[in-house]
Design an enzyme around this catalytic site. Structure first.
Site: not given
Length: 275
Positions: A50, A52, A197
């Protein structure tokens, strides 16, 4: 019932993440609506990872179950006819019922593309990250060595992460440069929420000269997200592919699509083999 696998590409800046939401502005929502048009019934897609809001995919893998008898081409051309321009199905394949897009995956690979120049991007805005000052490539490359292998990645885990364990096996971690772009490559058996990230943010901390390469090893040892640099922007992050056991019969050449670090087109294929 047949189980169908799709390989999907999308521009994450056009959606509010993968996972379905009541407002309907997600990749899962538009895909399920498009597949429903071809299947003639409601479907639920299960994805490999999944993503973002703002995160892209060149090779996302998802599956769904259907009792509709359709040629495989209908799950590509037919579904694409009902999708917005920012998302596209590349191929489809029928698999056995023991396949699961998420739980059957052996490894996932991400690339972060960073434009490193004084002036922010315009044409590539939303498709690459950006840092204005020069970065020490050698220092970041040295820092990557610390995160290879099996580690507790709590220092790179979002507070909202719901994973049962922060331990992951990192197969690949490297940084390269092509022109005025840097590319950060990571492959692991799984990733925590915001993990890539957060890794990029920490490596940039090293690249800016604000910490030595051993900084990454120290962050792993401390296992405390509060001691790590801020989460970096999602703009240049791409889910590039998922590796599955050969027994599932998925096309190996279709499981990886890596965007190169170039100014111009970050979605041109560089490699078709999975690390």
């Amino acid at each position: 019932m047949a189980r169908i696998v799709l390989s999907i590409e999308y521009d994450g800046s056009a959606f509010e993440g993968w996972q379905s939401q009541p407002h309907g502005r997600t990749v899962q929502d538009v895909l399920q609506a498009a597949v429903r048009e071809i299947a003639g019934h409601e479907v639920v897609l299960h994805c490999a990872g999944r993503t973002d809001t703002g995160v892209h995919a060149t090779t996302q893998i998802a599956h769904f179950d259907t009792d509709a008898a359709r040629p495989l081409s209908a799950w590509v051309r037919g579904v694409n006819a009902h999708l917005p321009h920012a998302v596209s199905v590349h191929w489809s394949q029928e698999v056995d019922e023991d396949f699961h897009a998420r739980f059957s995956a052996e490894a996932r690979r991400y690339r972060y593309v960073l434009l490193n120049q004084p002036v922010r991007p315009a044409v590539l805005a939303g498709r690459v990250g950006w840092h204005h000052a020069p970065l020490d490539l050698a220092a970041m490359q040295a820092a990557c060595a610390a995160i290879i292998g099996t580690h507790d990645f709590s220092a790179f885990r979002a507070a909202s992460c719901q994973a049962n364990t922060p331990v992951r096996l990192m197969h690949l971690a490297r940084v390269g440069r092509q022109g005025n772009c840097l590319h950060f490559d990571f492959a692991a058996n799984g990733f925590l929420h915001h993990m890539v990230r957060n890794l990029v943010g920490a490596l940039l901390h090293v690249g800016k000269g604000e910490a030595a390469p051993d900084f990454m090893r120290e962050l792993l040892r401390q296992a405390d997200r509060r001691l790590s640099p801020p989460t970096f922007a999602p703009d240049g992050l791409y889910l590039c592919g998922i590796r599955y056991p050969e027994s599932h019969g998925l096309p190996a050449r279709g499981q990886l699509f890596v965007p190169p670090a170039i100014s111009g087109n970050p979605c041109e294929p560089e490699s078709r083999s999975v690390d």
